[in-house]
Design a protein around this motif. Structure first.
Motif, PDB file in Angstrom:
ATOM      1  N   ASN A 124     -42.333  53.605   5.446  1.00  0.00           N
ATOM      2  CA  ASN A 124     -41.192  54.383   5.950  1.00  0.00           C
ATOM      3  C   ASN A 124     -39.859  53.826   5.471  1.00  0.00           C
ATOM      4  OD1 ASN A 124     -41.940  56.576   7.396  1.00  0.00           O
ATOM      5  ND2 ASN A 124     -42.055  55.529   9.377  1.00  0.00           N
ATOM      6  N   ILE A 125     -39.901  52.596   4.964  1.00  0.00           N
ATOM      7  CA  ILE A 125     -38.651  51.930   4.624  1.00  0.00           C
ATOM      8  C   ILE A 125     -38.366  52.068   3.134  1.00  0.00           C
ATOM      9  CG2 ILE A 125     -37.423  49.710   4.663  1.00  0.00           C
ATOM     10  CD1 ILE A 125     -39.342  48.951   7.020  1.00  0.00           C
ATOM     11  N   LYS A 126     -37.341  52.831   2.829  1.00  0.00           N
ATOM     12  CA  LYS A 126     -37.002  53.098   1.420  1.00  0.00           C
ATOM     13  C   LYS A 126     -36.435  51.840   0.766  1.00  0.00           C
ATOM     14  CE  LYS A 126     -37.500  57.797   1.467  1.00  0.00           C
ATOM     15  NZ  LYS A 126     -38.423  57.690   2.616  1.00  0.00           N
ATOM     16  N   LEU A 131     -35.350  45.035   5.031  1.00  0.00           N
ATOM     17  CA  LEU A 131     -36.333  44.352   5.881  1.00  0.00           C
ATOM     18  C   LEU A 131     -36.014  42.876   6.087  1.00  0.00           C
ATOM     19  CD1 LEU A 131     -40.046  45.294   5.087  1.00  0.00           C
ATOM     20  CD2 LEU A 131     -39.041  44.963   7.339  1.00  0.00           C
ATOM     21  N   PHE A 132     -35.360  42.270   5.105  1.00  0.00           N
ATOM     22  CA  PHE A 132     -35.220  40.816   5.117  1.00  0.00           C
ATOM     23  C   PHE A 132     -34.483  40.212   6.313  1.00  0.00           C
ATOM     24  CE2 PHE A 132     -36.262  41.389   0.505  1.00  0.00           C
ATOM     25  CZ  PHE A 132     -37.503  40.795   0.584  1.00  0.00           C
ATOM     26  N   PRO A 133     -33.342  40.779   6.724  1.00  0.00           N
ATOM     27  CA  PRO A 133     -32.666  40.215   7.897  1.00  0.00           C
ATOM     28  C   PRO A 133     -33.564  40.258   9.134  1.00  0.00           C
ATOM     29  CG  PRO A 133     -31.257  41.808   6.795  1.00  0.00           C
ATOM     30  CD  PRO A 133     -32.601  41.909   6.168  1.00  0.00           C
ATOM     31  N   TYR A 134     -34.260  41.358   9.291  1.00  0.00           N
ATOM     32  CA  TYR A 134     -35.189  41.560  10.407  1.00  0.00           C
ATOM     33  C   TYR A 134     -36.313  40.529  10.347  1.00  0.00           C
ATOM     34  CZ  TYR A 134     -38.477  44.339  13.324  1.00  0.00           C
ATOM     35  OH  TYR A 134     -39.351  44.777  14.274  1.00  0.00           O
ATOM     36  N   LEU A 135     -36.833  40.352   9.142  1.00  0.00           N
ATOM     37  CA  LEU A 135     -37.910  39.409   8.911  1.00  0.00           C
ATOM     38  C   LEU A 135     -37.498  37.972   9.245  1.00  0.00           C
ATOM     39  CD1 LEU A 135     -39.971  40.863   6.268  1.00  0.00           C
ATOM     40  CD2 LEU A 135     -40.123  38.410   6.273  1.00  0.00           C
TER      41      LEU A 135
END
Ligand code: GDP
Ligand code: MG
Length: 169
Positions: A124-126, A131-135
């Motif tokens: 779903n993530i284009k 994603l990295f900050p979340y990760l």
């Protein structure tokens, strides 16, 4: 080799989809025992000498006022005992108070040999960079043995989870 692997996470993150994908991956399914969504759903994955029992937990609920929720919490928590590995599934887009609560339960019960974080729905993530900050944030919350971006529906990295499950037995 035989052991249990628990799939935990708040409702709707994709636990059941992952269970189905894990069981459908490459190998033979000897038994798949769906019960009502209020109970545990288990699947046995057999591959040569190894047999892995996957437990799809019925979701941990914050609201403990109602008896049924207490019961569901207990069923979910008890499935964390004696497991070789826990797969903590979260949604790649959203972290909620329910996720936080599941994480707290994991922190209190980290007797599993391995705890991995599966960040689901990455299809779903284009912009994957997003994603990295979340990760990083999640990596700081808990010392996960592994953090894996996955897509339970597309099958991305599901084989990797299966390999780790086998290694954890
Ligand atoms: P559970 O409540 O944690 O068992 O979640 P489900 O497996 O029932 O999935 C909840 C919703 O998310 C369903 O609509 C699934 O189709 C969807 N879903 C699950 N995995 C993925 C995924 O990898 N990608 C996308 N885009 N949707 C997914
Ligand atoms: Mg489910």
């Amino acid at each position: 080799y035989c052991g249990m692997v628990a799939i935990v996470g708040r409702p709707n993150v994709g636990k059941s989809t992952l269970l189905n994908k894990l069981l459908g991956q490459k190998v033979s399914i000897t038994s798949k025992k769906p019960q009502t969504t209020r109970h545990r759903i288990m699947g046995i994955h057999t591959d040569g000498p190894s047999q892995i029992i996957f437990i799809d937990t019925p979701g941990l609920h914050i609201e403990e006022k109602r008896a049924i929720n207490r019961l569901m919490n207990r069923a979910a928590a008890s499935s964390l005992a004696d497991v070789a590995m826990v797969i903590f599934v979260v949604d790649g887009m959203t972290w909620t108070a329910d996720d936080e609560m599941v994480l707290q339960k994991l922190q209190h019960r980290n007797d599993a040999r391995k705890i991995i974080l599966a960040i689901n729905k990455v299809d779903n993530i284009k912009d994957k960079e997003a994603l990295f900050p979340y990760l990083n944030q999640l990596a700081q919350k808990f010392d996960f043995d592994e953090i894996l971006p996955i897509s339970a529906s597309k099958g991305t990295n599901v084989q990797r989870i299966l390999d780790m499950a086998r290694e954890s037995l």
